[in-house]
Scaffold this active site. Structure first.
Site, PDB file in Angstrom:
ATOM      1  N   HIS A 147      17.870  14.040  15.309  1.00 55.28           N
ATOM      2  CA  HIS A 147      16.416  13.860  15.166  1.00 55.28           C
ATOM      3  C   HIS A 147      16.219  12.575  14.357  1.00 55.28           C
ATOM      4  CE1 HIS A 147      12.256  14.795  14.964  1.00 55.28           C
ATOM      5  NE2 HIS A 147      12.258  15.875  14.200  1.00 55.28           N
TER       6      HIS A 147
ATOM      7  N   HIS B 127      16.207  11.277  24.980  1.00 49.66           N
ATOM      8  CA  HIS B 127      15.121  12.022  24.346  1.00 49.66           C
ATOM      9  C   HIS B 127      14.857  13.273  25.168  1.00 49.66           C
ATOM     10  CE1 HIS B 127      11.252  12.881  22.482  1.00 49.66           C
ATOM     11  NE2 HIS B 127      11.671  12.110  21.504  1.00 49.66           N
TER      12      HIS B 127
ATOM     13  N   ASP C 156      14.399   5.257  17.453  1.00 43.45           N
ATOM     14  CA  ASP C 156      15.385   4.975  16.409  1.00 43.45           C
ATOM     15  C   ASP C 156      16.323   3.823  16.741  1.00 43.45           C
ATOM     16  OD1 ASP C 156      14.611   7.002  14.596  1.00 43.45           O
ATOM     17  OD2 ASP C 156      15.515   8.496  15.900  1.00 43.45           O
TER      18      ASP C 156
HETATM   19  N1  CMC Z   1      24.533   9.297  24.541  1.00 44.43           N
HETATM   20  C1  CMC Z   1      25.285   9.773  25.552  1.00 44.43           C
HETATM   21  N2  CMC Z   1      24.946  10.782  26.367  1.00 44.43           N
HETATM   22  C2  CMC Z   1      23.754  11.354  26.131  1.00 44.43           C
HETATM   23  C3  CMC Z   1      22.896  10.928  25.099  1.00 44.43           C
HETATM   24  C4  CMC Z   1      23.324   9.859  24.296  1.00 44.43           C
HETATM   25  N3  CMC Z   1      22.552   9.401  23.305  1.00 44.43           N
HETATM   26  N4  CMC Z   1      21.781  11.674  25.101  1.00 44.43           N
HETATM   27  C5  CMC Z   1      21.925  12.545  26.110  1.00 44.43           C
HETATM   28  N5  CMC Z   1      23.116  12.351  26.739  1.00 44.43           N
HETATM   29  C6  CMC Z   1      23.604  13.067  27.929  1.00 44.43           C
HETATM   30  C7  CMC Z   1      24.065  14.477  27.584  1.00 44.43           C
HETATM   31  O1  CMC Z   1      25.450  14.498  27.288  1.00 44.43           O
HETATM   32  C8  CMC Z   1      23.747  15.214  28.863  1.00 44.43           C
HETATM   33  O2  CMC Z   1      24.716  14.895  29.821  1.00 44.43           O
HETATM   34  P1  CMC Z   1      25.208  16.027  30.891  1.00 44.43           P
HETATM   35  O3  CMC Z   1      23.964  16.465  31.610  1.00 44.43           O
HETATM   36  O4  CMC Z   1      26.202  15.356  31.747  1.00 44.43           O
HETATM   37  O5  CMC Z   1      25.802  17.122  30.041  1.00 44.43           O
HETATM   38  C9  CMC Z   1      22.448  14.559  29.346  1.00 44.43           C
HETATM   39  O6  CMC Z   1      22.483  13.230  28.805  1.00 44.43           O
HETATM   40  C10 CMC Z   1      21.187  15.282  28.883  1.00 44.43           C
HETATM   41  O7  CMC Z   1      21.193  15.302  27.465  1.00 44.43           O
HETATM   42  P2  CMC Z   1      20.890  16.568  26.569  1.00 44.43           P
HETATM   43  O8  CMC Z   1      21.743  16.507  25.346  1.00 44.43           O
HETATM   44  O9  CMC Z   1      20.954  17.822  27.397  1.00 44.43           O
HETATM   45  O10 CMC Z   1      19.380  16.297  26.201  1.00 44.43           O
HETATM   46  P3  CMC Z   1      18.573  16.922  25.010  1.00 44.43           P
HETATM   47  O11 CMC Z   1      17.160  16.872  25.428  1.00 44.43           O
HETATM   48  O12 CMC Z   1      19.128  18.249  24.642  1.00 44.43           O
HETATM   49  O13 CMC Z   1      18.856  15.948  23.782  1.00 44.43           O
HETATM   50  C11 CMC Z   1      18.701  14.159  22.265  1.00 44.43           C
HETATM   51  C12 CMC Z   1      17.995  14.944  23.380  1.00 44.43           C
HETATM   52  C13 CMC Z   1      17.717  13.170  21.667  1.00 44.43           C
HETATM   53  C14 CMC Z   1      19.147  15.126  21.170  1.00 44.43           C
HETATM   54  C15 CMC Z   1      19.924  13.429  22.866  1.00 44.43           C
HETATM   55  O14 CMC Z   1      19.486  12.501  23.849  1.00 44.43           O
HETATM   56  C16 CMC Z   1      20.756  12.719  21.803  1.00 44.43           C
HETATM   57  O15 CMC Z   1      21.639  13.330  21.217  1.00 44.43           O
HETATM   58  N6  CMC Z   1      20.488  11.382  21.554  1.00 44.43           N
HETATM   59  C17 CMC Z   1      21.156  10.679  20.478  1.00 44.43           C
HETATM   60  C18 CMC Z   1      20.483  10.986  19.153  1.00 44.43           C
HETATM   61  C19 CMC Z   1      19.132  10.307  19.023  1.00 44.43           C
HETATM   62  O16 CMC Z   1      18.986   9.118  19.296  1.00 44.43           O
HETATM   63  N7  CMC Z   1      18.149  11.072  18.541  1.00 44.43           N
HETATM   64  C20 CMC Z   1      16.797  10.548  18.264  1.00 44.43           C
HETATM   65  C21 CMC Z   1      15.763  11.137  19.165  1.00 44.43           C
HETATM   66  S1  CMC Z   1      14.213  10.202  19.114  1.00 44.43           S
HETATM   67  C22 CMC Z   1      13.634  10.378  17.499  1.00 44.43           C
HETATM   68  C23 CMC Z   1      13.133  11.723  17.249  1.00 44.43           C
HETATM   69  O17 CMC Z   1      12.014  12.069  17.680  1.00 44.43           O
HETATM   70  O18 CMC Z   1      13.812  12.469  16.555  1.00 44.43           O
END
Ligand code: CMC
Length: 443
Positions: free
Chosen positions: A283, A322, A378
């Site tokens: 987050h 996201h 971010d």
């Molecule tokens: N790098 C590599 N792969 C990723 C990333 C990433 N940053 N984000 C998502 N993926 C992949 C993930 O592995 C999954 O792949 P698969 O379907 O093959 O298993 C797919 O993309 C879907 O991702 P998810 O984890 O199911 O998506 P989510 O909605 O649960 O997670 C997230 C959203 C923001 C937690 C995630 O994108 C992430 O970990 N990003 C990096 C951390 C980050 O930048 N966070 C800040 C978010 S914006 C500020 C805020 O509002 O907090």
């Protein structure tokens, strides 16, 4: 319009009146007509779907709330597919260009842009609540010097609840207003206290002649300089960053604020819970993690190696992806422009080249394209903070300062919503069946 899904036995009927979905329970053959409101069905309407009288009734199972609306909200509109973000109807781009952070805070909390008089009164109120109680300052001084400033901030905000016992009276409108003002006003002071503690420097008391953002910079950076006045371009860039972080509907930390607030805890306990949620690297903590990632990559030549590690799932590309945006995060676009304004004053952050090359590769690479992974808020914000001389540990503190009006607005909306009750999800129990206790010697 009529669509029918045979397998899921779901039927949507639009006869011009109330929209409904008809569900056939294939266990019993019974059909149920459930009303659709604002594109949702009520989970409680499923409870009537039962096999027999002993059956609890159907529930939905939605780990991580992937498809469940927990409230009706008029604060922030977000269309993740189109990359649209509006506070109270106003596009984020217009607010970032024309508004100030405190005006946006007023908008979020009160629902409308203030008149000139309302704005002046609001700014005056916030400015005169910037001082923190001495006990909170002493509490911060007791933390170890290497304590993370987000941990300090979370504790300090919870501590405010002990200083203002009147905050427990959440039913009093005047009281709610006062606590809202106090929270928005004191957050930069507490954040800056944490920074000064980390640096082993004496605290700088708030300077009420300065703007909200300039005062924060003064409390962070002034060293024996009563005339401290930041460059107006830096002051404005920080204000814009605060605006961009001010609300983001039902994200993890806002949901935490609402959830804790739903128990009728005071707003300091609720916002402190939000700070705890924001702290995490998935987050708000992602801005700190982005900088650490760019540090580890070190130079542009090592990007292909890093991208390969991401694709092999050994790394996450921090600042990308996201839950809601499946398009470019509009906040990231504005921050990219703010980078230019700040770097014109501070000189270019050398890590910008690494970030831009990462973005270029990721936006073309099938792994990221197919998963609709774009830069989020971010990705570039840390580069600006670093150029301003702010250490990575403080990045998420800045996010928390910006997000406070949103937390406050959502907390107030939750309290005013007659449909809201104490937050209490259901579970699907998958543990052991009943078994008899055995004395320790018999196990
Ligand atoms: N790098 C590599 N792969 C990723 C990333 C990433 N940053 N984000 C998502 N993926 C992949 C993930 O592995 C999954 O792949 P698969 O379907 O093959 O298993 C797919 O993309 C879907 O991702 P998810 O984890 O199911 O998506 P989510 O909605 O649960 O997670 C997230 C959203 C923001 C937690 C995630 O994108 C992430 O970990 N990003 C990096 C951390 C980050 O930048 N966070 C800040 C978010 S914006 C500020 C805020 O509002 O907090």
């Amino acid at each position: 319009m009529t669509t029918r899904e045979t397998k899921g036995a779901a039927e949507t009927v639009d006869g011009g009146g109330v929209q409904t979905v008809t569900v056939v329970d294939n266990r019993t053959g019974r059909t149920y007509e459930l009303p659709i409101t604002d594109g949702t069905i009520r989970a409680m309407d499923l409870r009537q779907i039962r096999v027999d009288d002993d059956d609890f009734g159907l529930m939905t199972y939605d780990p991580a709330f992937m498809n469940t609306a927990s409230c009706r909200s008029g604060v922030t509109y977000l269309d993740g597919d189109r990359g649209v973000l509006r506070y109270r109807g106003y596009p984020i781009e217009q607010l970032a260009e024309h508004s100030s952070f405190l005006e946006v805070a007023y908008l979020l909390v009160h629902g409308d842009l203030p008149t000139r008089i309302e704005l002046e009164t609001w700014v005056e109120e916030i400015t005169h609540h910037t001082y923190a109680h001495e006990s909170i300052r002493r509490m911060i001084a007791e933390f170890p010097p290497d304590a993370h400033p987000m941990g300090i901030l979370q504790a300090a905000v919870a501590g405010l609840g002990t200083v203002y016992p009147d905050a427990k009276d959440i039913d009093d409108e005047e009281g709610r207003h006062l606590q809202s003002v106090r929270l928005i006003a004191k957050m930069p002071t507490l954040g800056a206290y944490g920074y000064r503690h980390m640096r082993g420097l004496p605290v700088v008391e708030p300077r009420n002649r300065l703007s909200y953002s300039a005062n924060f910079l003064a409390m962070m950076f002034a060293v024996g300089d009563p005339g401290f006045q930041p460059d107006p371009r830096i002051e404005r860039a920080l204000d814009v960053l605060f605006i961009l972080h001010a609300d983001h509907e039902q994200n993890c930390s806002t949901s935490a604020v609402r959830s804790v607030g739903s128990s009728q805890a005071d707003p300091y306990a609720s916002v402190s819970a939000g700070i705890g949620a924001l702290y995490g690297p998935l987050h708000g903590g992602a801005n700190e993690a982005v900088l650490r990632m760019l540090d580890r990559i070190g130079n542009v030549d090592r990007i292909p190696e890093f991208i390969a590690a991401v694709k092999e799932r050994r790394e996450l590309l921090m600042g990308f992806g996201h839950r809601v945006y499946k398009n470019y995060d509009p906040r990231a676009r504005i921050i990219k422009t703010a980078c230019d304004d700040v770097f014109a004053v501070t000189g270019v952050n050398p890590k910008l080249a690494i970030a831009q090359e990462l973005e270029r590769i990721a936006l073309e690479d099938e792994f990221f394209v197919s998963r609709q992974l774009y830069p989020n808020v971010d990705f570039y914000s840390g580069l600006i903070y670093e150029a301003l001389g702010i250490p990575p540990e403080m990045f998420t503190v800045l996010f928390a300062i910006g997000r406070t009006p949103g937390w406050v607005a959502q907390w107030r909306e939750m309290l005013a919503d007659p449909e809201q009750k104490i937050s209490r999800p259901r579970q699907v129990y998958v543990g052991a069946g009943e078994r008899d206790y055995k004395p320790v010697g018999a196990r």
